[in-house]
Write a protein that holds these residues in place. Structure first.
Motif, PDB file in Angstrom:
ATOM      1  N   LEU A 171       0.839  -1.198   0.000  1.00  9.23           N
ATOM      2  CA  LEU A 171       0.000   0.000   0.000  1.00  9.23           C
ATOM      3  C   LEU A 171       0.876   1.250   0.000  1.00  9.23           C
ATOM      4  O   LEU A 171       0.580   2.227  -0.687  1.00  9.23           O
ATOM      5  CB  LEU A 171      -0.943   0.003   1.200  1.00  9.23           C
ATOM      6  CG  LEU A 171      -1.840   1.232   1.341  1.00  9.23           C
ATOM      7  CD1 LEU A 171      -2.703   1.428   0.097  1.00  9.23           C
ATOM      8  CD2 LEU A 171      -2.693   1.122   2.591  1.00  9.23           C
ATOM      9  N   GLY A 172       1.977   1.217   0.739  1.00 10.68           N
ATOM     10  CA  GLY A 172       2.896   2.344   0.772  1.00 10.68           C
ATOM     11  C   GLY A 172       3.503   2.631  -0.586  1.00 10.68           C
ATOM     12  O   GLY A 172       3.736   3.793  -0.950  1.00 10.68           O
ATOM     13  N   LEU A 173       3.759   1.580  -1.362  1.00 10.35           N
ATOM     14  CA  LEU A 173       4.257   1.762  -2.722  1.00 10.35           C
ATOM     15  C   LEU A 173       3.229   2.511  -3.570  1.00 10.35           C
ATOM     16  O   LEU A 173       3.552   3.492  -4.240  1.00 10.35           O
ATOM     17  CB  LEU A 173       4.580   0.409  -3.357  1.00 10.35           C
ATOM     18  CG  LEU A 173       4.911   0.424  -4.854  1.00 10.35           C
ATOM     19  CD1 LEU A 173       6.175   1.224  -5.130  1.00 10.35           C
ATOM     20  CD2 LEU A 173       5.023  -0.998  -5.379  1.00 10.35           C
ATOM     21  N   VAL A 174       1.975   2.084  -3.508  1.00 13.58           N
ATOM     22  CA  VAL A 174       0.914   2.743  -4.283  1.00 13.58           C
ATOM     23  C   VAL A 174       0.739   4.182  -3.801  1.00 13.58           C
ATOM     24  O   VAL A 174       0.590   5.104  -4.613  1.00 13.58           O
ATOM     25  CB  VAL A 174      -0.401   1.949  -4.200  1.00 13.58           C
ATOM     26  CG1 VAL A 174      -1.538   2.688  -4.904  1.00 13.58           C
ATOM     27  CG2 VAL A 174      -0.219   0.553  -4.791  1.00 13.58           C
ATOM     28  N   ARG A 175       0.790   4.392  -2.499  1.00 15.57           N
ATOM     29  CA  ARG A 175       0.683   5.753  -1.958  1.00 15.57           C
ATOM     30  C   ARG A 175       1.824   6.628  -2.470  1.00 15.57           C
ATOM     31  O   ARG A 175       1.620   7.789  -2.828  1.00 15.57           O
ATOM     32  CB  ARG A 175       0.688   5.711  -0.434  1.00 15.57           C
ATOM     33  CG  ARG A 175      -0.557   5.086   0.162  1.00 15.57           C
ATOM     34  CD  ARG A 175      -0.447   4.843   1.655  1.00 15.57           C
ATOM     35  NE  ARG A 175       0.045   6.008   2.360  1.00 15.57           N
ATOM     36  CZ  ARG A 175       0.808   5.921   3.462  1.00 15.57           C
ATOM     37  NH1 ARG A 175       1.175   4.760   3.958  1.00 15.57           N
ATOM     38  NH2 ARG A 175       1.201   7.020   4.060  1.00 15.57           N
ATOM     39  N   GLY A 176       3.037   6.082  -2.501  1.00 11.20           N
ATOM     40  CA  GLY A 176       4.187   6.839  -2.981  1.00 11.20           C
ATOM     41  C   GLY A 176       4.073   7.194  -4.454  1.00 11.20           C
ATOM     42  O   GLY A 176       4.428   8.304  -4.870  1.00 11.20           O
ATOM     43  N   ILE A 177       3.574   6.257  -5.246  1.00 12.24           N
ATOM     44  CA  ILE A 177       3.354   6.536  -6.669  1.00 12.24           C
ATOM     45  C   ILE A 177       2.301   7.629  -6.821  1.00 12.24           C
ATOM     46  O   ILE A 177       2.472   8.562  -7.615  1.00 12.24           O
ATOM     47  CB  ILE A 177       2.957   5.251  -7.424  1.00 12.24           C
ATOM     48  CG1 ILE A 177       4.127   4.258  -7.424  1.00 12.24           C
ATOM     49  CG2 ILE A 177       2.503   5.569  -8.841  1.00 12.24           C
ATOM     50  CD1 ILE A 177       3.747   2.855  -7.850  1.00 12.24           C
ATOM     51  N   TRP A 178       1.214   7.527  -6.063  1.00 14.37           N
ATOM     52  CA  TRP A 178       0.159   8.540  -6.119  1.00 14.37           C
ATOM     53  C   TRP A 178       0.727   9.918  -5.778  1.00 14.37           C
ATOM     54  O   TRP A 178       0.456  10.902  -6.482  1.00 14.37           O
ATOM     55  CB  TRP A 178      -0.982   8.162  -5.164  1.00 14.37           C
ATOM     56  CG  TRP A 178      -2.172   9.053  -5.301  1.00 14.37           C
ATOM     57  CD1 TRP A 178      -2.341  10.308  -4.772  1.00 14.37           C
ATOM     58  CD2 TRP A 178      -3.363   8.783  -6.041  1.00 14.37           C
ATOM     59  NE1 TRP A 178      -3.561  10.821  -5.122  1.00 14.37           N
ATOM     60  CE2 TRP A 178      -4.209   9.908  -5.902  1.00 14.37           C
ATOM     61  CE3 TRP A 178      -3.802   7.694  -6.792  1.00 14.37           C
ATOM     62  CZ2 TRP A 178      -5.468   9.978  -6.485  1.00 14.37           C
ATOM     63  CZ3 TRP A 178      -5.059   7.766  -7.376  1.00 14.37           C
ATOM     64  CH2 TRP A 178      -5.879   8.894  -7.233  1.00 14.37           C
ATOM     65  N   ARG A 179       1.528  10.010  -4.719  1.00 17.30           N
ATOM     66  CA  ARG A 179       2.130  11.296  -4.348  1.00 17.30           C
ATOM     67  C   ARG A 179       3.029  11.815  -5.463  1.00 17.30           C
ATOM     68  O   ARG A 179       3.057  13.018  -5.737  1.00 17.30           O
ATOM     69  CB  ARG A 179       2.936  11.162  -3.053  1.00 17.30           C
ATOM     70  CG  ARG A 179       2.102  11.021  -1.805  1.00 17.30           C
ATOM     71  CD  ARG A 179       2.935  11.179  -0.545  1.00 17.30           C
ATOM     72  NE  ARG A 179       4.141  10.372  -0.539  1.00 17.30           N
ATOM     73  CZ  ARG A 179       4.239   9.134  -0.060  1.00 17.30           C
ATOM     74  NH1 ARG A 179       3.183   8.546   0.463  1.00 17.30           N
ATOM     75  NH2 ARG A 179       5.389   8.487  -0.091  1.00 17.30           N
ATOM     76  N   GLY A 180       3.773  10.912  -6.101  1.00 19.11           N
ATOM     77  CA  GLY A 180       4.639  11.316  -7.202  1.00 19.11           C
ATOM     78  C   GLY A 180       3.869  11.875  -8.385  1.00 19.11           C
ATOM     79  O   GLY A 180       4.353  12.764  -9.094  1.00 19.11           O
ATOM     80  N   ALA A 203      -6.342   9.979   4.048  1.00 18.96           N
ATOM     81  CA  ALA A 203      -5.504   9.497   5.150  1.00 18.96           C
ATOM     82  C   ALA A 203      -5.688   7.985   5.293  1.00 18.96           C
ATOM     83  O   ALA A 203      -6.795   7.467   5.113  1.00 18.96           O
ATOM     84  CB  ALA A 203      -5.886  10.196   6.442  1.00 18.96           C
ATOM     85  N   VAL A 204      -4.615   7.308   5.607  1.00 21.29           N
ATOM     86  CA  VAL A 204      -4.657   5.859   5.796  1.00 21.29           C
ATOM     87  C   VAL A 204      -4.516   5.574   7.290  1.00 21.29           C
ATOM     88  O   VAL A 204      -3.482   5.905   7.881  1.00 21.29           O
ATOM     89  CB  VAL A 204      -3.528   5.156   5.011  1.00 21.29           C
ATOM     90  CG1 VAL A 204      -3.548   3.663   5.263  1.00 21.29           C
ATOM     91  CG2 VAL A 204      -3.639   5.470   3.527  1.00 21.29           C
ATOM     92  N   PRO A 205      -5.532   4.976   7.904  1.00 16.79           N
ATOM     93  CA  PRO A 205      -5.411   4.663   9.330  1.00 16.79           C
ATOM     94  C   PRO A 205      -4.394   3.540   9.547  1.00 16.79           C
ATOM     95  O   PRO A 205      -4.078   2.783   8.627  1.00 16.79           O
ATOM     96  CB  PRO A 205      -6.826   4.215   9.713  1.00 16.79           C
ATOM     97  CG  PRO A 205      -7.436   3.747   8.433  1.00 16.79           C
ATOM     98  CD  PRO A 205      -6.805   4.565   7.339  1.00 16.79           C
ATOM     99  N   ALA A 206      -3.885   3.440  10.768  1.00 14.60           N
ATOM    100  CA  ALA A 206      -2.974   2.354  11.115  1.00 14.60           C
ATOM    101  C   ALA A 206      -3.666   1.012  10.851  1.00 14.60           C
ATOM    102  O   ALA A 206      -4.887   0.885  10.996  1.00 14.60           O
ATOM    103  CB  ALA A 206      -2.563   2.459  12.579  1.00 14.60           C
ATOM    104  N   TYR A 207      -2.875   0.024  10.436  1.00 13.58           N
ATOM    105  CA  TYR A 207      -3.434  -1.300  10.161  1.00 13.58           C
ATOM    106  C   TYR A 207      -2.420  -2.368  10.533  1.00 13.58           C
ATOM    107  O   TYR A 207      -1.218  -2.157  10.448  1.00 13.58           O
ATOM    108  CB  TYR A 207      -3.849  -1.431   8.688  1.00 13.58           C
ATOM    109  CG  TYR A 207      -2.770  -1.050   7.693  1.00 13.58           C
ATOM    110  CD1 TYR A 207      -1.917  -2.011   7.147  1.00 13.58           C
ATOM    111  CD2 TYR A 207      -2.600   0.269   7.303  1.00 13.58           C
ATOM    112  CE1 TYR A 207      -0.932  -1.652   6.241  1.00 13.58           C
ATOM    113  CE2 TYR A 207      -1.618   0.630   6.399  1.00 13.58           C
ATOM    114  CZ  TYR A 207      -0.777  -0.335   5.868  1.00 13.58           C
ATOM    115  OH  TYR A 207       0.203   0.019   4.979  1.00 13.58           O
TER     116      TYR A 207
END
Length: 151
Positions: free
Chosen positions: A33-42, A50-54
Motif C-alpha cells: 500500500l505504501g508503494l501505491v501511496r508513494g506513486i500517487w504522491r509522485g 488518510a490511511v489509518p494504522a493497520y
C-alpha cells in the motif's frame, strides 16, 4: 507523457526499497500500500485520503474489502485483464473468501509491446521488486484499476 508511463517510471524508482509495514518512503521502506501511496504522491503531489494504522492481518480480521473500496473511490475500475496495460494497479486476494490485501503495478519484463506479464510490488520480508505474473498470481487477481489522468 501518458499517465501509465509516469506510473511505471515512478514505480521502477522504488525497486530495491526495503519492505516495511505501513511505511511509504522511497529508498527507506514501504509495504504494498505504501508503494501505491508513494506513486500517487509522485503523480498528484498529495495522497487521496488518510490511511489509518493497520495490522498485517487486517484483511483476515475484518473481512472488509477496504483496499478494493479505496481503489474504487480513487481509480478508474477496469472490466478485466484484457483491458489492463502496463502502469495499471492490480489487487490480489490470497485466498477465496478473504479480502484483497496485496497491490502492485502491472508492467512488462521486456520493452516489447503487449499485455502485462509482470508486476512491481513490495515483497514482504524483502523489498520492492518486479515479479513475473505467473498463473498462480493471475488466479489471485481481485481487481484492476487505472490511475486517473490529471485535470
Amino acid at each position: 507523457m501518458a499517465i501509465q508511463a509516469e506510473v511505471l517510471q515512478i514505480a521502477t524508482a522504488w525497486i530495491g526499497t526495503p519492505y516495511r509495514h505501513q511505511a511509504s518512503t522511497l529508498g527507506i521502506g514501504c509495504d504494498c500500500l505504501g508503494l501505491v501511496r508513494g506513486i500517487w504522491r509522485g503523480l498528484y503531489g498529495t495522497e487521496p485520503e488518510a490511511v489509518p494504522a493497520y495490522q498485517p492481518d487486517w484483511a483476515e480480521r475484518s473481512g472488509e474489502e477496504r483496499l478494493m473500496a479505496a481503489a474504487a473511490r480513487h481509480f478508474l475500475t477496469l472490466s478485466g485483464f484484457a483491458e489492463a496495460i502496463p502502469g495499471d494497479l492490480v489487487l490480489f486476494r490470497f485466498r477465496p473468501g478473504l479480502a484483497a490485501k496485496h497491490a502492485g503495478i502491472l508492467t512488462r519484463r521486456s520493452a516489447a509491446q503487449g499485455p502485462p506479464d509482470a508486476f512491481i510490488h513490495a515483497y514482504e520480508q524483502g523489498a520492492v521488486t518486479c515479479s513475473a505474473l505467473v498463473p498462480a498470481w493471475r488466479a489471485r487477481i481481485a481487481g484492476l484499476y487505472r490511475f486517473p489522468e490529471r485535470i
